[in-house]
Design an enzyme around this catalytic site. Structure first.
Site, short mmCIF file in Angstrom:
data_model
loop_
_atom_site.label_atom_id
_atom_site.label_comp_id
_atom_site.label_asym_id
_atom_site.label_seq_id
_atom_site.Cartn_x
_atom_site.Cartn_y
_atom_site.Cartn_z
N GLU A 90 -25.78 22.60 29.03
CA GLU A 90 -26.63 23.32 28.08
C GLU A 90 -27.74 24.10 28.78
O GLU A 90 -28.04 25.23 28.42
CB GLU A 90 -27.24 22.31 27.11
CG GLU A 90 -27.97 22.97 25.98
CD GLU A 90 -28.86 22.00 25.22
OE1 GLU A 90 -29.64 22.47 24.40
OE2 GLU A 90 -28.78 20.78 25.47
N ASP A 91 -28.34 23.48 29.81
CA ASP A 91 -29.58 24.07 30.37
C ASP A 91 -29.43 24.76 31.72
O ASP A 91 -30.38 25.33 32.21
CB ASP A 91 -30.64 22.95 30.55
CG ASP A 91 -31.11 22.40 29.22
OD1 ASP A 91 -30.85 23.07 28.21
OD2 ASP A 91 -31.71 21.31 29.19
#
Length: 734
Positions: A90-91
């Site tokens: 996600e990051d």
């Protein structure tokens, strides 16, 4: 950051990693350690440039989540690795394909599930939250570990929320109470559930939280003294029997104290069961049950038990797998105290939930509880075409419900939520059985379908191919599964009536020289103050919009001159929901009591209920019936102090209201006449028979029938059909 500070941070990260391996609940093989090691290295590399709001390196968060997963929940190496990697896709630059290539398909699937949950819109709107919750549950069929790691992630976020702005703290806390605490409870993670609830209370009601917390701290010594005095009494007897055990006290959580204070409307000092006493004993598998009852016997020799408060979760464990013997006894100083008797194995399952099952699963013994639960959950989700808020509310009903155990006619044991009815039991057996339910027998006696079942009841369902669900069933069914199935059948039935209604409307409008098209439909929806076109067709199909009403509409629609001026004065916009594929309810009338009577009432000022709210009626001394919302601030005190003055109330759609009507028939008596009459009534659309009475005299008969109809049109049609039966002379409405 300075070089020295960086080095110090790196040392701390390495120390945390070593601790993660050390505290793992499950024994890790060398391969497991290698998997965790490489996941740790990828996490450190991926998050190297990220910091948390508090300023510390971001990688401390995935490590902390992995520690919760490893020790408090006790999952396997794959879960620990997935927890370390839960924010990587996600990051950071890493993709799901990278994870799949490096760690294999299972880890990639779990990380993908966690990423999907994070991508859900973080909106405070309750229906949005509910929709997120439903989507989150949809990831369950990928792997239940997704949800467990998500709970651990939320738990760590709750522990480190101090540096966040207040509005965010409140938002995250209310979402935790709404979604994550019930889930943790259902998976059997009782400790984490308790922590989540307490932490949520800390941010939503800080004053209350700290007040209760301080009072608990102050009463700690007193509590320990009480536990010691209790243990002292039974110690010798237990030792005499050669038992190996420990006695511990467990304070109830801050959140559950708060709930008790609210529910019972009492102060902290007035709560009598602030803590429970646990007796945890060592035992081999064969003697476990025998020893639990032996300890029970010793405890009750010294202290008088409350027979109503005995809970035997050993003979029939909860569906989370929880096992224990709970008794409430009159302890020292004349105080009721709850005693929980568990073996070390039971204690571990209670503490670790899901993970401990695997540890103690022997051979081909079936995975109890969680599998069954996941299957039911899948079923509820597949059926979830209701709106999301309804779905979540019903789902939570079943998450938190206590269980009862009932028997099938063949003696099989079935677990149902407390408060369940024979209808819930029928749907629990099989959807088809539920759909065809005609009646039920409990312990050999015929009972209404809304009877509340109790543990130990034997339930038999009587089915018929002619039976089908009706609107009242929603008042009888309490489980999410039964309600979802009933709602979907009713919805389909309403849609088929709406389709018939559309054809009827087309014919009737044609005779009034109006064409059924988008314009006329929009105008009719506005004219009859409805929301969707399906509402219109359904009401025509039901007969609640009759010929006269359609004629009135047609005359205003056809009178072009008047219409032109009206339209000049105000353009009537088409209702925004007109094309929605849904039949809505227009809550515009309040009814009271089980007979659903119409009575005079006033809406109370303290909570200002509006149509559609859950409400109850309170019979006041001078102002008649006052209507309050069920969650009105005054509701608890009214219900506890004046229960005898409370009457049930609900909002209904007046177009769907039902009326009781008596019909009298006279004519010449002949064989099979009653059967013909009942056949006509049961074949007639939407008519229920409540009463039937026939008497004959010298070859003629007089009959009286009570029927329930929705409107005049249906009644007229029924009377016409009855007149056509040979031998009937007169049919009159009384």
């Amino acid at each position: 950051m300075t070089q020295a500070a960086l080095e110090k941070e790196n040392k701390l990260i390495a120390k945390q990693y070593k601790e993660l391996l050390r505290i793992s609940y499950q024994t890790l093989s060398d391969d497991d350690k290698m998997l965790i090691r490489s996941a740790f290295e990828v996490a450190v590399d991926a998050h190297k440039n990220q910091r948390r709001k508090s300023g510390e390196a971001y990688v401390f968060h995935p490590i902390a989540v992995a520690k919760i997963v490893a020790s408090e929940i006790g999952l396997d190496a794959v879960s620990i690795a997935s927890a370390l990697l839960h924010d990587v896709v996600e990051d950071t630059e890493y993709t799901l394909d990278d994870i799949d290539r490096m760690f294999g398909e299972t880890v990639a699937r779990i990380v993908d599930g966690l990423t999907k949950i994070s991508h859900l819109k973080k909106d405070m709107n309750i229906s949005q939250q509910a929709e997120n919750f439903r989507k989150m549950l949809l990831t369950l069929n990928d792997d239940v570990r997704v949800i467990i790691i998500k709970i651990a992630d939320r738990y760590h976020n709750m522990l480190t929320m101090d540096s966040m702005p207040e509005h965010k703290q409140v938002k995250i806390s209310s979402e935790t109470l709404y979604i994550y605490a019930p889930l943790a409870h259902r998976i059997g993670l009782y400790n984490i559930k308790t922590e989540l609830e307490d932490l949520s209370l800390k941010y939503t009601e800080p004053d209350v939280y700290y007040d209760i917390k301080n009072k608990i701290e102050d009463s700690k010594e007193e509590q320990q003294a009480y536990i010691d005095s209790f243990a002292e009494v039974i110690d010798n007897s237990l030792k005499k029997e050669g038992l190996n055990y420990v006695i511990k006290g467990r304070m109830k959580s801050i959140f559950s104290m708060r709930r008790k204070m609210k529910a019972q409307n009492v102060a902290f000092d007035e709560i009598y069961d602030k803590f429970a006493i646990r007796i945890i004993y060592k035992s081999d598998a064969q003697n476990e049950k025998f020893l639990a009852w032996k300890i029970y016997s010793i405890v009750t020799d010294h202290f008088t038990p409350n027979p109503v408060r005995l809970r035997d979760w050993i003979s029939s464990p909860k569906s989370t797998g929880y096992e224990a013997l709970h008794i409430t006894v009159m302890g020292p100083k004349g105080k009721w105290v709850e005693v929980q008797i568990r073996s070390e194995r039971m204690h571990e399952i209670a503490e670790k939930g899901y993970a401990a099952h695997f540890k103690y699963k022997h051979g081909n013994q079936k995975e109890q509880g969680i599998e069954v639960w996941l299957n039911k959950l899948q079923e509820a989700l597949e059926n979830a075409n209701t709106n999301a808020v309804d779905f979540v509310e019903e789902f939570k009903l079943n998450l938190y419900s206590k269980e009862i155990f009932v028997f099938t006619p063949k003696g099989e044991l079935k677990s149902l939520p407390k408060g369940a009815t024979p209808l819930d039991f029928a749907f629990n057996i099989h959807t088809e059985v539920g759909m065809r339910t005609r009646g039920a027998k409990v312990n050999g006696k015929l009972v209404p379908l809304n009877t509340t079942l109790h543990s130990g009841d034997q339930v038999e369902i009587i089915t018929s191919n002619q039976a089908k669900p009706n609107q009242n069933w929603l008042d009888y069914a309490t489980t999410a599964r039964a309600r979802a199935k009933i709602k979907s059948v009713l919805r389909e039935e309403k849609k088929s009536i709406a389709e018939e209604g559309k054809e009827i409307l087309r014919r009737k409008l044609k005779s009034q020289k109006v064409t059924l098209n988008e314009d006329s439909i929009n105008k009719m929806v506005t004219y009859f103050k409805l929301k969707t076109s399906l509402d219109l067709f359904y009401r025509v199909g039901m007969g609640s919009i009759d010929n006269q009403m359609l004629k009135d509409f047609a005359s205003s629609y056809n009178n072009a001159f008047i219409s032109f001026f009206k339209n000049r004065m105000r353009r009537t916009p088409a209702p925004e929901d007109v094309s929605r594929d849904e039949i809505t309810s227009k809550y515009d009338m309040l009814v009271f009591g089980t007979e659903e009577e119409k009575l005079d009432y006033k809406l109370s000022q303290c909570c200002n209920p509006i149509p559609g709210d859950s409400v109850f009626g309170f019979v006041s001394v001078s102002e008649g019936i006052k209507v309050h919302k069920k969650n009105c601030p005054n509701a608890i005190s009214l219900q506890s102090n004046y229960a005898y003055r409370i009457i049930t109330a609900k909002w209904v759609d007046s177009s769907q209201e039902e009326f009781r009507v008596d019909i009298q028939l006279t004519g010449i008596d002949n064989l099979g006449l009653v059967s013909e009459i009942t056949e006509v009534i049961s074949d007639n659309m939407h008519v229920n028979m409540r009463n039937l009475n026939f008497s004959t005299d010298g070859g003629t008969f007089t009959g009286r029938i009570t029927v329930v109809v929705k409107n005049n049109a249906i009644l007229g049609k029924l009377i016409e059909n009855l007149k056509h039966i040979s031998g009937i002379d007169k049919v009159t409405r009384l």
